[in-house]
Design a protein around this motif. Structure first.
Motif, short mmCIF file in Angstrom:
data_model
loop_
_atom_site.label_atom_id
_atom_site.label_comp_id
_atom_site.label_asym_id
_atom_site.label_seq_id
_atom_site.Cartn_x
_atom_site.Cartn_y
_atom_site.Cartn_z
N TYR B 38 32.76 49.47 38.88
CA TYR B 38 33.50 48.89 37.75
C TYR B 38 33.07 47.85 36.98
CZ TYR B 38 37.63 46.86 35.55
OH TYR B 38 38.60 46.50 34.65
N PRO B 39 33.07 48.12 35.51
CA PRO B 39 33.70 49.08 34.72
C PRO B 39 32.39 49.86 34.17
CG PRO B 39 33.44 47.07 33.29
CD PRO B 39 32.56 46.76 34.89
N ASP B 99 43.28 51.61 37.84
CA ASP B 99 41.90 51.45 37.74
C ASP B 99 41.19 50.48 37.10
OD1 ASP B 99 42.60 52.29 35.32
OD2 ASP B 99 41.89 54.53 35.56
N TYR B 101 41.61 49.71 33.83
CA TYR B 101 41.01 50.05 32.41
C TYR B 101 42.15 49.82 31.56
CZ TYR B 101 36.86 52.02 34.39
OH TYR B 101 35.69 51.99 34.94
N ILE B 279 38.47 44.84 41.78
CA ILE B 279 38.59 44.77 40.36
C ILE B 279 39.38 43.52 39.91
CG2 ILE B 279 39.99 46.27 38.39
CD1 ILE B 279 39.23 48.58 39.82
#
Lengths: 492, 453
Positions: B38-39, B99, B101, B279
């Motif tokens: 990530y990312p 996720d 984003y 994350i």
């Protein structure tokens, strides 16, 4: 002041004015895309740039887009903003009668005059005039909006009853979503996308552009009856200035004066000017059939609202429209503090804004005059090529405003509604004006009633509020009285 | 005969070239290699307000610095999803895949909209990543007002309830602060008038309001120079944060004025609820580093936002105390407003009946070209076909068929229908369709970084 002028007069400065105005005219002329959208999208690109140049570019787009809206309104009957709806009344019939160049020429002349007159006020009287906008209370705003609604009902169609129905239907369809005054959601029927109500852009594009495209498609099955385009050069004569001078100045003053009022001005400036022009005309029955005075009044007032709306922005830091709210944000991002002290803290910026407004108006006139031939040719492009592309622009435009397909569905639905209403001879202009002004009327009436503890009488006792109501009644009755008087005189 | 056939060839080559370009641009979009780091693609920061608003400006300052430092190796993109008292944007992030984003940048309005009943979710529906700045709130009056401090104002509200007009939208953070204040003075009532943003300022100057709550940034920008006449200026009479602010050291805090009410607003970064820990940690660290950079501190100072940072447990505790503070207060309308929807529905219904009854419009006497019988059927079939193509096109976009495929097809078929499938126009139509949709896609995605459907 000199510094601002010097920076603007550099090749870069002039290039930016030219670029911005061209882009604005271009985007404003495409049904489905609007100046607001272009400015919001361009804003992030200017972050790295010199703030003065950034404002130059953005304001040039603003001026260009308002004027560009005239093109699609006149040639295709697809107004890009509520402000150019009024232009369709006379511009489109005139273009259909084989005089698209004359219609555009008159519009350009009126736009420039309107822009320049309001610019003079912006330059010389910004500070004192801006003060007057704070004198307006909620009831005054409410009456002003009601005045505009009554006016549009009288000018938008043949039957006042149908116009009123259309206007109130517009108000009704603006109601779903979050109530301005109470913050409650209403009439959403559990559809969460409706929390924000129907957006203006998809409704406007649907009502006018999609409706008109479907109509054109249907018409294209019929044998074409092409009216030959009259070629008479730029179609402007010196005598036009003499014939329309009074109308030009009056409409520009109305546009400037109404444009100053935040949130309302840009939408109703042209409605009011058109209505006044009709009431004072010696043959009001010609309005709506391709009358020159109608185009002049609508476009002069339309462009005059820009200068008017910039007055509270530079003098007090109050945005007059959605575009200006974005411009205000641009100022903040570039490290300025818009507000009453902007004039003393960064005079060079204020003068950049003011002079860009002047240059952009001149650039707009040049660009439009040069492209008028090409534009009139637009009406000759085979529909099989033109219509699908315009329709795609509409889809993309509705989508890009807030990145959701829901708005595209809204656009299609309102397109069908528009088609239905028009086949039932119900005019659409009052609908859109009602849609735009309904929430403003409600917000101000609510604020007013909260302040007066539920008492309605201030609508008639506040002097400004009463004045607007009287003007509305006056403008309603003058044409009737005059025609009665003429009948009576011809009989005796 | 060679001239037309040559023209045909040129058109054919052009068409093929455009087709290849389209295929190539589509391939580029699809072929991204998956892995677990990530990312891997740009991170969207959703701002639930218009570009240029306070929240937007704040998010863009962070974005600028995040991208300059290139902390995560991927770009941060600010997307504006305004409307519905910021609930359109917040709902999108709430329902987004967890996720990392899609992030939301929003202040405490997110608590207020739930309590005001606009939506049924509040902070609990998100994973808070970080508090990234705090906003000082002030009580402001016109400079020539007789109220020089909060107690003056509240005493008056107690003596003559409902006479002090205060600008605040019901359910907004400002409204909640006023409710808190009023609780300290039994019997005191403000007359709340909904007026947001700049309108609050003009009403205050125009004498339509006695007081209003402003953020420090608003106050600093609306304040006139000190030599302006008092009727043209505004004055802060109380600061609701813990200590005086260096920008306006002369304004006493509510605590100093012996009041219990304390309030501030703050910007937070939110992620969807089930965003995994690793994350959230990466993001929290990135935002902390950004807030430390001198560039950001300088920019935020101009906006009068203090770069306070909280994350993890500290942030969760802070949030639950904020929610509690809000919850103690009730939202209730003070003035009975007319039921506008009912009125309007009534008027529309009456007008509809009137239109139907008085159906003697002069327009009906006109003979419209629409009634030409022989073409009627053909033209309405054509209209319906094009409408159907449009609907299929938008539905295709809804079902995530790429813009680059659906658009040229829809333009092509619609053009075909309108031109009654004249063969010599096929190629030109195809070229227009492909060229136009390619150009649109490039302009929007490359130049303006707006995703098309």
């Amino acid at each position: 002041m000199q510094e601002a002028l010097l920076q603007l007069a550099t090749p870069t400065g002039l290039m930016l004015v030219l670029l911005g105005t061209t882009l604005g005219v271009f985007v404003g002329a495409i049904p489905g895309l609007t100046g607001t959208m272009l400015i919001a999208l361009t804003l992030p690109l200017t972050f790295g740039a010199d703030p003065q140049y950034a404002m130059t570019l953005l304001i040039s787009i603003y001026v260009g887009a308002i004027s560009g809206g005239m093109i699609s309104a006149t040639l295709l009957r697809m107004p890009g903003t509520p402000a150019s709806i009024v232009t369709t009344f006379d511009g489109y019939p005139m273009a259909q009668n084989g005089q698209p160049e004359r219609a555009l020429g008159l519009g350009i002349m009126a736009s420039v005059t309107g822009g320049l007159i309001s610019w003079c006020f912006l330059l010389t009287l910004a500070q004192p005039i801006a003060r007057y906008s704070k004198e307006f209370g909620p009831f005054d705003y409410f009456s002003l909006v009601m005045m505009a609604l009554v006016l549009i009902a009288t000018i938008g169609g043949k039957s006042i009853l149908r116009s009123l129905f259309s206007g109130f239907l517009g108000i009704l369809l603006a109601m779903p979503g979050i109530a301005v005054a109470t913050g409650e959601t209403r009439l959403t029927f559990g559809i969460t996308e409706l929390n924000d109500g129907f957006q203006l852009l998809p409704v406007l594009i649907g009502m006018f552009a999609v409706n008109q495209i479907l109509r054109d498609i249907i018409d294209s099955a019929k044998p074409q009856s092409t009216t030959p385009i009259a070629t008479q050069g730029l179609a402007l004569r010196i005598s036009d200035i003499k014939n329309h001078g009074l109308n030009l100045i009056r409409s520009s003053l109305i546009g400037t004066w109404i444009g100053i009022l935040p949130g309302i001005g840009a939408n109703i400036g042209s409605v009011t000017a058109y209505s006044v022009a009709r009431s004072t005309s010696s043959n009001p029955e010609k309005f709506g059939t391709g009358c020159e005075d109608g185009i002049v009044a609508a476009e002069a007032a339309n462009n005059a609202t820009i200068g008017g709306a910039l007055i509270p922005l530079v003098a007090m830091g109050i945005p007059g429209s959605v575009v200006e709210a974005v411009l205000l944000g641009a100022l903040v991002i570039h490290g300025f503090q818009p507000g009453p002290r902007l004039f003393e803290q960064s005079p060079e910026l204020v003068y950049t804004i003011i002079f860009t407004c002047l240059f952009a108006n001149l650039a707009m006139a040049g660009i439009m005059c040069c492209s008028i031939r090409t534009l009139a040719w637009l009406t000759k492009i085979p529909r099989a090529f033109l219509l699908p592309i315009i329709l795609t622009f509409c889809v993309v435009g509705s989508f890009a405003m807030s990145n959701r397909l829901f708005d595209v569905w809204v656009m299609i639905s309102f397109g069908l509604l528009g088609l239905f209403l028009e086949t039932k001879k119900i005019p659409l202009a009052p609908f859109v004006i009602g849609f735009v002004l309904g929430p403003i009327a409600e917000e101000n009436l609510s604020a007013g009633l909260m302040g007066s503890d539920g008492d309605w009488t201030p609508i008639f006792t506040e002097p400004k509020s009463l004045a607007f109501l009287l003007i509305a009644v006056l403008l309603l009755t003058i044409p009737v009285c005059r025609s009665r008087y003429r009948d009576w005189r011809s009989q005796s | 005969m060679s001239a037309p056939s040559n023209k045909f060839k040129v058109q054919g080559v052009l068409f093929l070239a455009l087709l290849l370009l389209t295929v190539w641009s589509l391939k580029n979009r699809i072929s991204s290699t998956p892995s677990n780091q990530y990312p891997q693609k740009p991170i969207q920061i959703v701002v639930p307000y218009l570009a240029g608003g306070g929240t937007d400006t704040f998010a863009r300052i962070l974005q600028k610095s995040l991208n300059l430092e290139g902390a995560l190796g991927e770009e941060f993109v600010v997307t504006n999803k305004d409307g519905g008292s910021a609930t359109i944007g917040s709902r999108q992030v709430k329902d987004a895949p967890p996720d990392g984003y899609q992030l939301l940048c929003h202040h405490e309005g997110i608590i207020a909209t739930k309590l005001a009943g606009v939506v049924d979710y509040g902070p609990e529906a998100f994973r808070p990543i970080a508090q990234t700045g705090s906003i000082v709130l002030l009580m402001v009056v016109r400079a020539d007002s007789k109220y020089r401090n909060l107690t003056d104002l509240l005493r008056e509200a107690q003596k003559n309830p409902n006479t002090i007009r205060v600008g605040a939208n019901q359910g907004s953070p400002a409204y909640f602060i006023c409710e808190q204040l009023l609780e300290e003075f039994p019997g005191a009532e403000f007359n709340f008038i909904s007026a947001g943003g700049a309108k609050r300022y003009t009403y205050l100057l125009g004498g339509k309001l006695e007081a209003g709550i402003f953020s420090l940034a608003e106050y600093v920008s609306f304040r006139n120079s000190s030599d302006a006449s008092a009727a043209d200026n505004i004055l802060a009479i109380g600061n609701f944060s813990d200590q005086r602010h260096p920008t306006i050291p002369e304004v006493a805090t509510s605590t100093e004025q012996k009041l219990k009410t304390r309030a501030e607003n703050a910007y937070y970064i939110w992620a969807p609820k089930d965003t995994p820990d690793y994350i959230a940690d990466i993001l929290a660290r990135t935002f902390r580093d950004t807030l430390d950079s001198p560039e950001v501190i300088k920019e935020l100072q101009k906006l009068s936002i203090d770069p306070t940072f909280r994350s993890g447990e500290d942030l969760r505790n802070h949030l639950s105390s904020r929610v509690e503070a809000f919850q103690k207060l009730s939202v209730n309308a003070k003035t009975e407003l007319p039921n506008f929807p009912v009125w309007i529905i009534g008027i529309v219904a009456v007008l509809l009946v009137a239109v139907l009854v008085f159906n003697t419009d002069p327009a009906t006497q006109e003979i419209t070209p629409h009634s030409e019988r022989s073409y009627f059927q053909e033209s309405s079939i054509l209209g319906a076909t094009c409408l159907a193509i449009l609907i299929v096109y938008v539905a295709a976009l809804q079902f995530k068929i790429p813009f680059g495929i659906a658009t040229p097809l829809s333009i092509f078929f619609m053009g075909l229908a309108i031109s009654k499938a004249k063969q010599k126009q096929w190629l030109i139509l195809g070229m227009i369709a492909l060229g136009f949709s390619l150009a649109l896609e490039v302009v929007f995605t490359q130049l303006f970084s707006v995703g098309l459907p």
